[in-house]
Design an enzyme around this catalytic site. Structure first.
Site, PDB file in Angstrom:
ATOM      1  N   HIS A   1      -2.741  11.404  -3.685  1.00 20.91           N
ATOM      2  CA  HIS A   1      -1.514  10.380  -3.650  1.00 20.91           C
ATOM      3  C   HIS A   1      -2.221   9.228  -2.729  1.00 20.91           C
ATOM      4  CE1 HIS A   1       2.634   9.072  -2.304  1.00 20.91           C
ATOM      5  NE2 HIS A   1       2.551   8.965  -3.730  1.00 20.91           N
TER       6      HIS A   1
ATOM      7  N   ASP B   1     -18.310  -1.963   0.857  1.00 20.51           N
ATOM      8  CA  ASP B   1     -19.769  -2.203   1.440  1.00 20.51           C
ATOM      9  C   ASP B   1     -19.636  -1.394   2.876  1.00 20.51           C
ATOM     10  OD1 ASP B   1     -21.012  -3.438  -0.568  1.00 20.51           O
ATOM     11  OD2 ASP B   1     -20.650  -5.435   0.305  1.00 20.51           O
TER      12      ASP B   1
ATOM     13  N   LYS C   1      -3.895   5.684  -1.341  1.00 24.21           N
ATOM     14  CA  LYS C   1      -4.293   4.438  -1.991  1.00 24.21           C
ATOM     15  C   LYS C   1      -5.254   3.749  -0.843  1.00 24.21           C
ATOM     16  CE  LYS C   1       0.072   5.297  -3.670  1.00 24.21           C
ATOM     17  NZ  LYS C   1       0.785   6.795  -3.062  1.00 24.21           N
TER      18      LYS C   1
ATOM     19  N   HIS D   1       9.068   1.033  -1.974  1.00 22.62           N
ATOM     20  CA  HIS D   1       8.119   2.060  -2.126  1.00 22.62           C
ATOM     21  C   HIS D   1       7.290   2.101  -0.771  1.00 22.62           C
ATOM     22  CE1 HIS D   1       4.342   3.989  -3.774  1.00 22.62           C
ATOM     23  NE2 HIS D   1       5.157   4.525  -4.678  1.00 22.62           N
TER      24      HIS D   1
ATOM     25  N   LYS E   1       6.210   3.275   2.840  1.00 26.27           N
ATOM     26  CA  LYS E   1       6.003   4.460   4.002  1.00 26.27           C
ATOM     27  C   LYS E   1       5.353   4.006   5.057  1.00 26.27           C
ATOM     28  CE  LYS E   1       4.623   5.673  -0.566  1.00 26.27           C
ATOM     29  NZ  LYS E   1       5.785   5.929  -1.210  1.00 26.27           N
TER      30      LYS E   1
ATOM     31  N   ASP F   1       8.944   1.415  19.225  1.00 28.31           N
ATOM     32  CA  ASP F   1       8.626   0.594  20.606  1.00 28.31           C
ATOM     33  C   ASP F   1       8.051  -0.597  20.394  1.00 28.31           C
ATOM     34  OD1 ASP F   1      10.425   2.643  22.010  1.00 28.31           O
ATOM     35  OD2 ASP F   1       8.626   3.449  22.969  1.00 28.31           O
TER      36      ASP F   1
END
Length: 387
Positions: free
Chosen positions: A111, A118, A113, A292, A294, A299
């Site tokens: 899952h 380089d 991404k 979508h 996450k 603080d």
């Protein structure tokens, strides 16, 4: 959690900011590219990034693309052939694995991404290779985040990407094509003032690293925690941490998906509302478009951006990747973005009026029970992990 100082990390909001940065980095690549994505959609954005990868491969860059066998199960053969002919190396993580077959290992998805170019610049977040406006059944554009990273943290990101690529190739008995020149070493020079950590979740040594980072941030928060999560169904331990934080005077704000995407998960999540609202947790449902994200801020000093949802799939099954940033400027920017999203695109869930119709309450508890049963059948959830 290993914290690396000396980084330069930039927040990218949704694909409108992310994809131009990713494309520029790919076009500037000289030696090596690693790209991981759960969904690779053959839409306008997908072909745009594919063209950039093909250009890189044709000028001699080692290009590695890893897609998930379920999330990218409709990846077209013509695009695969075009990339292969140009020299792009493409692997599929767990090909031919379908979630509805009753074997527990089939739920283990890639899952992440993640992109590393380089061994010098990297990207991590929740944004798949899919057009922001490609949201069937929902109002576009998709609302999500990623980060662009330079500095010592790149070494951890590069190592994770390379290891998963090599492991996948070995399991499929495929030799990754190698060029004669040596692979680039990560650029460890300090280029900024931000401290950060790169966290992964896997089924080996890092099963709970991302969840523990969230729990530590909540436990140490003094004033406020803001969490935005598309799929929210945390276990008992996580919910207890939120409630205990409120009890000691911390403001807890949740920005959750208001649109129905996956019916069972949507209604199972709502089964948790009463407990959280009674404890004093603020809940807002994002209605403006398709959420979508996450991400979280504590603080205005601690922040995380990544691929991990707060649900059993992300916490117990999937390979995930998050960046934790310990920097007031970055955390303040993310908090301001979330505050704007709440103000302009969300509706508050009021404790005093939270009483869904009887049929919706029945659906909520049926969905919640089904998720708990599924996790028990597959043997993944302990009492503390269970939703």
């Amino acid at each position: 959690m290993i914290v690396r100082p000396g980084n330069r990390i930039r927040l990218l909001e949704s694909g409108a900011e992310y994809f131009p940065e990713l494309e520029r980095a790919i076009d500037s690549a000289e030696r090596e590219i690693y790209l991981e994505t759960y969904i690779y959609e053959a839409d306008e954005t997908g072909y745009r990034i594919a063209d950039a990868l093909i250009r890189a491969a044709r000028r001699g860059v080692d290009v590695h693309v890893l897609i998930d066998g379920f999330g990218s199960r409709e990846f077209p053969d013509d695009l695969r052939s075009k990339m292969d002919m140009a020299g792009v190396q493409l692997l599929v993580y767990r090909p031919g694995q379908f979630l509805w077959r009753l074997q527990r290992h089939r739920l283990r998805r890639m899952h992440r991404k993640l992109a590393v170019i380089d061994a010098r610049v990297g990207f991590c977040g929740g944004i798949n290779i899919i057009d922001d406006r490609n949201t069937p059944g929902h109002t576009p554009p998709r609302f999500d985040y990623a980060v662009r990273v330079e500095g010592p943290l790149i070494a951890d990101m590069h190592r994770a990407a390379r290891q998963l690529w090599m492991r996948t190739a070995w399991l499929q008995l495929k030799a990754a094509r190698r060029r004669l020149r040596s692979r680039p070493r990560p650029d460890l020079r300090k280029v900024g003032a931000q401290s950060a950590a790169f966290l992964v979740r896997d089924n080996f040594r890092h099963r709970h690293d991302i969840e523990e980072a969230y729990l530590d941030a909540i436990a140490n928060a003094r004033s406020e925690v803001v969490i935005a999560c598309a799929y929210f169904l945390p276990g008992m331990r996580f919910r207890r941490a939120l409630c205990e934080a409120v009890a000691r005077g911390v403001r807890i704000v949740l920005l959750l998906q208001g649109k129905v995407e996956y019916v069972m998960l949507h209604y199972a999540s709502r089964a948790l509302y009463r407990q959280l609202l009674d404890a004093g947790v603020e809940i807002h449902e994002y209605m403006r478009s398709f959420l979508h994200a996450k991400v979280a801020v504590a603080d205005e000093a601690w922040a995380t951006v990544g691929s991990s949802n707060l649900d059993p799939i992300s916490f117990l099954l999937a390979r995930e990747a998050n960046v934790v940033v310990l920097d007031e400027g970055f955390a303040g920017e993310l908090r301001a973005s979330l505050a704007h999203a709440i103000e302009t695109g969300a509706r508050p869930v009021r404790r005093a009026v939270w009483k869904p119709p009887l049929h919706e309450r029945a659906l909520t508890w049926l969905a919640y029970g089904a998720v708990r049963l599924a996790m028990g059948v597959f043997g993944y959830a302990t009492r503390e992990d269970a939703p």
